[in-house]
Each structure stands twice: as C-alpha cells, then as structure tokens.
Design an enzyme around this catalytic site. Sequence first.
Site, PDB file in Angstrom:
ATOM      1  CG  ASN A  15      16.483   2.052 -12.097  1.00  0.00           C
ATOM      2  OD1 ASN A  15      17.631   2.148 -12.534  1.00  0.00           O
ATOM      3  ND2 ASN A  15      16.211   2.070 -10.804  1.00  0.00           N
ATOM      4  CG  ASP A  17      10.524   0.087 -12.658  1.00  0.00           C
ATOM      5  OD1 ASP A  17      11.750   0.153 -12.455  1.00  0.00           O
ATOM      6  OD2 ASP A  17       9.690   0.806 -12.073  1.00  0.00           O
ATOM      7  N   GLY A  43      12.594   4.491 -11.546  1.00  0.00           N
ATOM      8  CA  GLY A  43      13.817   5.065 -10.962  1.00  0.00           C
ATOM      9  C   GLY A  43      13.428   6.312 -10.191  1.00  0.00           C
ATOM     10  CE  LYS A  44      14.062   4.975  -3.846  1.00  0.00           C
ATOM     11  NZ  LYS A  44      12.630   4.823  -3.628  1.00  0.00           N
ATOM     12  CB  ALA A 241       5.932   6.432  -7.794  1.00  0.00           C
ATOM     13  CB  ALA A 242       3.288   7.224  -2.388  1.00  0.00           C
ATOM     14  N   GLY A 243       6.174   8.311  -2.494  1.00  0.00           N
ATOM     15  CA  GLY A 243       7.240   9.161  -1.963  1.00  0.00           C
ATOM     16  C   GLY A 243       7.872  10.020  -3.043  1.00  0.00           C
ATOM     17  CG  ASP A 244      10.094   8.332  -6.212  1.00  0.00           C
ATOM     18  OD1 ASP A 244      10.916   8.612  -5.324  1.00  0.00           O
ATOM     19  OD2 ASP A 244      10.146   7.269  -6.878  1.00  0.00           O
TER      20      ASP A 244
HETATM   21  P1  ADP Z   1       7.316   6.114   0.552  1.00  0.00           P
HETATM   22  O1  ADP Z   1       6.490   5.868  -0.667  1.00  0.00           O
HETATM   23  O2  ADP Z   1       8.614   6.783   0.262  1.00  0.00           O
HETATM   24  O3  ADP Z   1       7.455   4.938   1.478  1.00  0.00           O
HETATM   25  P2  ADP Z   1       5.168   7.166   2.234  1.00  0.00           P
HETATM   26  O4  ADP Z   1       4.542   5.811   2.229  1.00  0.00           O
HETATM   27  O5  ADP Z   1       5.421   7.804   3.563  1.00  0.00           O
HETATM   28  O6  ADP Z   1       6.524   7.233   1.395  1.00  0.00           O
HETATM   29  O7  ADP Z   1       4.201   8.122   1.373  1.00  0.00           O
HETATM   30  C1  ADP Z   1       4.582   9.424   1.006  1.00  0.00           C
HETATM   31  C2  ADP Z   1       3.383  10.347   1.085  1.00  0.00           C
HETATM   32  O8  ADP Z   1       2.368   9.843   0.193  1.00  0.00           O
HETATM   33  C3  ADP Z   1       2.707  10.430   2.449  1.00  0.00           C
HETATM   34  O9  ADP Z   1       3.296  11.436   3.270  1.00  0.00           O
HETATM   35  C4  ADP Z   1       1.272  10.770   2.063  1.00  0.00           C
HETATM   36  O10 ADP Z   1       1.145  12.165   1.829  1.00  0.00           O
HETATM   37  C5  ADP Z   1       1.087  10.038   0.742  1.00  0.00           C
HETATM   38  N1  ADP Z   1       0.464   8.710   0.956  1.00  0.00           N
HETATM   39  C6  ADP Z   1       1.081   7.503   1.029  1.00  0.00           C
HETATM   40  N2  ADP Z   1       0.204   6.506   1.275  1.00  0.00           N
HETATM   41  C7  ADP Z   1      -1.018   7.094   1.345  1.00  0.00           C
HETATM   42  C8  ADP Z   1      -2.359   6.621   1.568  1.00  0.00           C
HETATM   43  N3  ADP Z   1      -2.618   5.310   1.785  1.00  0.00           N
HETATM   44  N4  ADP Z   1      -3.370   7.531   1.573  1.00  0.00           N
HETATM   45  C9  ADP Z   1      -3.124   8.852   1.357  1.00  0.00           C
HETATM   46  N5  ADP Z   1      -1.893   9.370   1.142  1.00  0.00           N
HETATM   47  C10 ADP Z   1      -0.848   8.511   1.138  1.00  0.00           C
END
Ligand code: ADP
Length: 295
Positions: A15, A17, A43-44, A241-244
Amino acid sequence: MGEPGGRVLVAGSANADFVVHAAHIPAPGETVLGGDLAIVPGGKGANQAVAAARAGGASTAMLVALGDDAAAGILEASLTGAGVALHIVRSARATGAALITVSDAAENAITVAPGANADLAPGHLPTLSGVDWLMLQLETPIETVTAYARAARRAGVKVMLNVAPAQAVPAELLAAVDVLVANEEELAVLVGQAGSLADRLAKLDVPTAIVTLGARGCCALVDGRIVLQPAFRVTATDTTAAGDTFCGTLAAALARGDALAAALAAASAAAALATTRPGAQSSIPARAEVKAFMA
Ligand code: ADP
C-alpha cells in the site's frame, strides 16, 4: 529447512500510505486543515519483504499486485532498493492505499483502499522451486492466501503466516502453516482470551505458534515447548511496522538456517530498533545495525 543462504518468497499486500498530521481527527462532516502530505511505502506484505531483505543471509522475492500509477512506482522503488526481487501482477485497479490522519494526541484514523491487492489470485503464484519459506499475511483475499499455503505445503516449502489484520482463519489454511505469528489482539480473535497463553497457542494446532507482546517481547509454543524471548529495551517512539519487521526478520533468519531461539532474538532486536524510528519501511534496520545492537 533449507541451506544457509536460503530463499524467502513473500506473497501479499503493498500500500502507499498517504499520511497527514492534523490537530485532531475530523468528525463526520468536518474538514480540518493538516500539515504537508507524506506519501510513503507500506502494506504488511511489502514491509515484511523489506524486513526480510534487510535481515540478510537469505535472498528475498515478493509476489505483489500493483496498479499502473505513481503509487506503484513508489512501492517498486522501495522494494527493489531494499534488494527484493519482484514478481508483479499488474492490475487495472489503483495500487492499494491507506489514508492516514495522525492527530496531535498521536491517535490515528486509517481508511484502507485495497485496490490492486484484491486482485492477487491463486493462479499468480510463481514457481516455488528453490524457495525455502513462503511468508503470508491477510491483506489479500483469504482464498488466495489459502491456495498459496496449500501449494507450498505440497511443494515441501515451509509456510509462515502472520494472521494480520485480525480475522478468523479457515482450518484448511491453518493446516498448511508451519509457523504462525499473531499479536495479542489477533490471537484473541482466533482462540479467545480464556486460559493461559500456552493453552491458547496450543489451540492453534500448528507446529510453531508465536504471540508477540509488544514491549513484553514474545512467546512461542514449539511442539508443546514454550520459548520466551524478552523485548530489547529501547525508547519506542513509533511502533508502526514493529510486527512486520519481526515477521520478515524471522522468515529470513529461519531461511538462512538460524535455530528458532536465535531467529526470535534477531526478529525482536530488529523490531525493537524499528520502534525507535518513524515510518514503516523507512524504520526497518539493516542486519549490520541489528548485529551491533545485539552485541
Ligand atoms: P504489532 O506491531 O503487530 O502489534 P507487537 O506490538 O507485539 O506487534 O510488536 C512486535 C514485536 O516488536 C514485539 O514482540 C517486540 O519484539 C517488538 N516491540 C514492539 N514494541 C516494542 C517496544 N516498545 N520495545 C521493544 N520492543 C518492542
């Protein structure tokens, strides 16, 4: 599991953004004046492909449906710039887009127009010859995701499914998954909130089930055994994008032959670094930065 220097194929969404900051999110019927428009690649699927490519040690390709428009050019440039080889399905629809308003209170309101992503069909899957891991998410039609997972299983290719955005998943898709990654909300949609984390992960009945827990790290259930990976301590400023980043890095690490515990550590470190930088693909670190951070 594939030799070191393995191959990852990401099949999924891209996507553009369209992001604008405004004092507040407009109410129905209201117009607000915002700041300058930023058009950034997201986009994921595309985020995960960039993360896998930057993670290094494996080669990364992506199957993606794009329109014939300027947004497609932005996404292609970002993906190829990160080193992702592209299989492009050219759609008559507009490239997928997310219209994002961010308020001064750091709330956001997002409208997604799937566009070309909705055209990704079972017949588009390229050859899986030489592919070690197929990485899938749920921003493209679920029938297509299911068909790809089943084709991979038949071909002896490992399947990683990120069950995002949250939705129910058909049993025939779950049956073809080797590694499932969910965040807490997504896990709740799949198996409810009753019971221990281990019990809930076990209900998914996949060989490896992982739940990510934000700043609390992640928890994996591997053949009945729990593996915990704490988060790396950072000052998070933008968790987009932490999860991605976690998923793409995990796929590359497994494809290059890392054991699961090492792959979870690399994925967590990359995701933690991504939370310290703004944006989606722009926030995803390269392998050298992750190694230095973990050292
Ligand atoms: P999503 O972004 O899909 O909601 P999460 O929030 O669970 O997923 O984050 C995915 C991963 O990113 C976590 O398991 C962790 O390893 C890392 N992460 C996310 N937020 C933090 C944070 N505040 N500090 C350190 N690591 C983080």
